[in-house]
Design a protein around this motif. Sequence first.
Motif, short mmCIF file in Angstrom:
data_model
loop_
_atom_site.label_atom_id
_atom_site.label_comp_id
_atom_site.label_asym_id
_atom_site.label_seq_id
_atom_site.Cartn_x
_atom_site.Cartn_y
_atom_site.Cartn_z
N PHE A 232 5.75 7.45 -1.20
CA PHE A 232 5.54 7.65 -2.62
C PHE A 232 4.32 8.55 -2.86
CE2 PHE A 232 5.09 5.30 -6.94
CZ PHE A 232 5.71 6.37 -7.58
N VAL A 233 3.26 8.31 -2.08
CA VAL A 233 2.07 9.14 -2.18
C VAL A 233 2.40 10.60 -1.86
CG1 VAL A 233 -0.15 9.66 -1.08
CG2 VAL A 233 0.38 7.32 -1.79
N HIS A 234 3.19 10.80 -0.80
CA HIS A 234 3.55 12.16 -0.40
C HIS A 234 4.32 12.87 -1.51
CE1 HIS A 234 3.44 10.65 4.05
NE2 HIS A 234 2.25 10.66 3.48
N LYS A 235 5.24 12.16 -2.16
CA LYS A 235 6.04 12.78 -3.22
C LYS A 235 5.17 13.14 -4.42
CE LYS A 235 10.45 10.58 -2.02
NZ LYS A 235 11.52 9.64 -2.44
N LEU A 236 4.29 12.21 -4.81
CA LEU A 236 3.42 12.48 -5.96
C LEU A 236 2.44 13.61 -5.66
CD1 LEU A 236 2.64 8.81 -7.10
CD2 LEU A 236 4.20 10.45 -8.18
N TRP A 237 1.96 13.65 -4.44
CA TRP A 237 1.04 14.72 -4.02
C TRP A 237 1.74 16.07 -4.06
CZ3 TRP A 237 -3.93 15.84 -2.70
CH2 TRP A 237 -4.16 16.97 -1.92
N SER A 238 3.00 16.08 -3.60
CA SER A 238 3.73 17.35 -3.56
C SER A 238 4.00 17.92 -4.94
CB SER A 238 5.05 17.18 -2.80
OG SER A 238 5.92 16.30 -3.53
N PHE B 66 -0.38 15.03 -10.78
CA PHE B 66 -1.08 13.80 -11.13
C PHE B 66 -2.47 13.76 -10.50
CE2 PHE B 66 3.47 12.85 -11.11
CZ PHE B 66 3.64 12.38 -12.41
N SER B 67 -3.41 13.23 -11.25
CA SER B 67 -4.76 13.07 -10.72
C SER B 67 -4.73 12.03 -9.60
CB SER B 67 -5.72 12.62 -11.82
OG SER B 67 -5.38 11.31 -12.26
N LEU B 68 -5.76 12.08 -8.74
CA LEU B 68 -5.82 11.11 -7.64
C LEU B 68 -5.92 9.68 -8.18
CD1 LEU B 68 -8.20 12.95 -5.14
CD2 LEU B 68 -5.70 12.88 -5.14
N LYS C 11 -4.61 8.58 -10.94
CA LYS C 11 -3.29 8.16 -11.42
C LYS C 11 -2.34 7.87 -10.27
CE LYS C 11 0.04 9.09 -15.04
NZ LYS C 11 0.38 9.98 -16.19
N ILE C 12 -2.43 8.67 -9.20
CA ILE C 12 -1.59 8.41 -8.03
C ILE C 12 -1.90 7.04 -7.45
CG2 ILE C 12 -1.09 9.10 -5.66
CD1 ILE C 12 -1.44 11.99 -6.52
N ALA C 13 -3.20 6.74 -7.32
CA ALA C 13 -3.60 5.43 -6.79
C ALA C 13 -3.07 4.31 -7.67
CB ALA C 13 -5.12 5.36 -6.69
N LEU C 14 -3.09 4.53 -9.00
CA LEU C 14 -2.61 3.51 -9.92
C LEU C 14 -1.10 3.32 -9.80
CD1 LEU C 14 -3.31 1.59 -12.26
CD2 LEU C 14 -2.88 3.49 -13.83
N LEU C 15 -0.35 4.45 -9.70
CA LEU C 15 1.10 4.37 -9.60
C LEU C 15 1.57 3.73 -8.29
CD1 LEU C 15 2.04 7.88 -11.05
CD2 LEU C 15 2.46 5.67 -12.12
N VAL C 16 0.87 4.00 -7.21
CA VAL C 16 1.27 3.48 -5.90
C VAL C 16 0.72 2.08 -5.65
CG1 VAL C 16 1.24 3.95 -3.41
CG2 VAL C 16 1.41 5.83 -5.03
N ASP C 17 -0.27 1.70 -6.48
CA ASP C 17 -0.92 0.40 -6.37
C ASP C 17 -1.71 0.28 -5.06
OD1 ASP C 17 -1.68 -2.16 -7.06
OD2 ASP C 17 0.10 -3.12 -6.23
N LEU D 200 -6.00 5.52 -0.73
CA LEU D 200 -5.28 6.74 -1.08
C LEU D 200 -5.83 7.92 -0.30
CD1 LEU D 200 -3.24 8.33 -2.77
CD2 LEU D 200 -5.01 8.54 -4.53
N LEU D 201 -7.17 8.01 -0.21
CA LEU D 201 -7.78 9.11 0.55
C LEU D 201 -7.39 9.05 2.02
CD1 LEU D 201 -11.37 9.27 -1.02
CD2 LEU D 201 -9.46 10.85 -1.36
N GLU D 202 -7.33 7.83 2.56
CA GLU D 202 -6.91 7.68 3.96
C GLU D 202 -5.48 8.18 4.16
OE1 GLU D 202 -7.38 3.59 4.90
OE2 GLU D 202 -9.58 3.63 4.90
N MET D 203 -4.59 7.82 3.22
CA MET D 203 -3.19 8.26 3.32
C MET D 203 -3.08 9.78 3.24
SD MET D 203 -1.17 5.49 0.95
CE MET D 203 -0.85 3.81 1.50
N LEU D 204 -3.84 10.38 2.30
CA LEU D 204 -3.76 11.84 2.13
C LEU D 204 -4.33 12.57 3.33
CD1 LEU D 204 -4.71 12.15 -1.65
CD2 LEU D 204 -2.46 12.50 -0.61
N LEU D 205 -5.43 12.08 3.87
CA LEU D 205 -6.00 12.69 5.06
C LEU D 205 -5.02 12.65 6.22
CD1 LEU D 205 -9.69 11.38 4.94
CD2 LEU D 205 -8.97 13.77 4.79
#
Length: 256
Positions: free
Chosen positions: A200-206, A210-212, A214-220, A226-231
């Motif tokens: 889900f993070v990958h899709k929202l990032w692509s 969305f702001s970081l 908001k992404i953290a909020l949507l993915v819970d 979230l930073l660990e996942m993106l890195l």
Amino acid sequence: MQVTQEAEMDHIRRVVHDDPEQDYGLQIEFHITDEDLRKRNLLHYALFHHITGLSLRQIVIYGGTLSNPNHIHQNQLTLSGLDLEYEVIVLKQIPKEQFLHSEIPEEVVLAILCDFGEDAPAKVVRDILHCLKRILRKSNRIKKFQKQLLILSRLRKMELIVKTEVEAMTIHYDIETDGLFLKGIEEGIEKGIELEKQLFVHKLWSLQEFSLEKIALLVDVSPERLLEMLLAHLQAEGQTEAEAVRTIEAYRERVG
């Protein structure tokens, strides 16, 4: 009249009393074919009385497939000077509940030979197995009675049904009692949820919309997670850790 005769009985016991004059023999025969047993039982009675001098109470238990057998029910032999009568019990005429409600496992398994009423054979087998499990709990003795149930089921041509239900109950029993198995299930669920969040993070990032926060909020997930996942995602795509950090900072400045 010279006769050499050897008679083998299924079960025979001497029933004793405080007054020995009341003692008698008890013979129990288990039979699965519908045949006239009067002459055979007369012979058994005569031999037993000749050896012991006691009277003999005879009980025939019919465990065959017939609900109303014809020949085995002929349980009285009357001749001049002789009157022999014994008891006949037809298991298929007995409601299965009479054995299912027992607290003795040896009795519970006999329900497989009784009257099922309106219940399907598979349900009766499940009821028997559940009763055995309740009585024996986690005892290894349950396997012994499962084997007995399987042997008796052959008299009703229900061997396949019993095998299927025993296997199903064994799997269910293992799941209930095996802590490592349950732990593995829980860990598998957690890993599955984590994987879904990463995707889900990958899709929202692509989408780059969305702001970081908001992404953290949507993915819970927490901002740190979230930073660990993106890195991890950016490094998997070929960026170094430093490059991934710069990419995320640039995204934050542009989108938020």
